[in-house]
Design an enzyme around this catalytic site. Sequence first.
Site: not given
Length: 393
Positions: A135, A139, A144, A170, A246, A248, A289, A373, A376
């Site tokens: 996919f 670029e 983003s 990928t 769509g 993603l 602890q 994808e 964050h």
Amino acid sequence: MPAFKFKGVDFIEFDALLSDDERLVRDTARRFIEENLVPIIEQCNRDGRFPRELIKPMADLGFFGANLKGYGCAGMGNVEYGLVMQELERGDSGVRSFVSVQSALVMYPIYAYGSDEQKETWLPALAKGEKIGCFGLTEPDFGSNPGGMRTRAKKAGNEYVLTGEKMWITSGSIADIAVVWAKSEADNDRIRGFLVETNRPGFKADDVHGKWSLRASVTSGLSLQEVRIPLENMLPKADGLKGPLGCLNQARFGIGWGALGAAMSCYDTALQYAKLRKQFRDQPIASHQLVQQKLAWMISEITKGQLLALQVGRLKDAGKAGHQHISMIKQNNVWMALECARMARDILGGNGIADDYPVMRHMMNLESVKTYEGTHDIHALIIGESVTGISAF
Ligand SMILES: Cc1cc2nc3c(=O)[nH]c(=O)nc-3n(C[C@H](O)[C@H](O)[C@H](O)COP(=O)(O)OP(=O)(O)OC[C@H]3O[C@@H](n4cnc5c(N)ncnc54)[C@H](O)[C@@H]3O)c2cc1C
């Protein structure tokens, strides 16, 4: 072989919220990963090798396009699909990435936006793993903000001519077919999707070397120099940026589930290790602890992440999952998994940095998963836009 056998993670009888079919799918995927991926993954990671030998067995189990119907796909519900992603990523984020790309980023756009002929030609072969897809959206200068892309498609007679560069793709160099997103001059520069057979003259894929993350996954740059494809290779029903977005959405949903698997692997490893490792007064470190605080944080966050993923999966089955819901599972669960990996690495002390244990590999992998994808922070902006009605991009 791994130091510990995975014992499963279920703090609040989460399994009782699953149907028999969902548990069966999860258990089948879990067994497959235990028997086929866990024994080889550390070596694959060392060697920077994607385990291609698993493509056919994964196809036989219906992992590719698992939540699509017809064309030889398994027709799973979205929670079943999510549970498969969870188990795959418990094995390795890179192998899960391969399946996500094949399913959500290559088969889904053909399924959702393709012509009947494109579906018949590609979907059965992709489902069987006989053909591999990639996919191409990102670029070198536009990650983003993919809307700025420079890749262009020009109409010339009965062909499109594509020129441009794609980065961080990928499965790029092992793909038979690339879903390439480009601005179409014939459509006033609107973004359209094109199916580009990778053996066409002018298409080249070069792998990215020196990665410290997703080492068991192929990542490539694509170069398209006047690649000619027939007009009928354009996806007819994808028009504008909402086409790739769509896709993603489908992939991000799977990532939100997948990250749970990586977190479970790290938590389970840290828990088993902490009960065995002794420091001070011959006591297991699990009795201290501060170690318990870390384990309690991990199991609490994994449990919350499971409930979030399940609810978004149920909404998706009902056709009610919005992109903002999917942003929330992607953002939250990947962040949570990365924190779990870092805490698990800490609990394992010096052993945490060695590949006798899976945690450092998960930690390095999750750094990519946090970025790809939609980073964050971009997901924070999507959620922020959803609740305020104001875009901050
Ligand atoms: C291993 C790997 C595999 C990948 N596979 C694929 C693939 O198969 N296909 C594909 O098309 N792409 C793929 N990608 C690309 C991935 O989706 C991009 O890396 C991602 O979208 C981020 O783009 P970028 O790397 O250009 O970072 P940038 O967009 O340059 O972002 C850098 C930083 O700036 C921040 N930032 C950017 N804009 C804003 C803003 N408006 N407000 C606040 N912060 C902002 C980001 O959050 C980030 O922290 C892959 C990436 C990796 C690492």
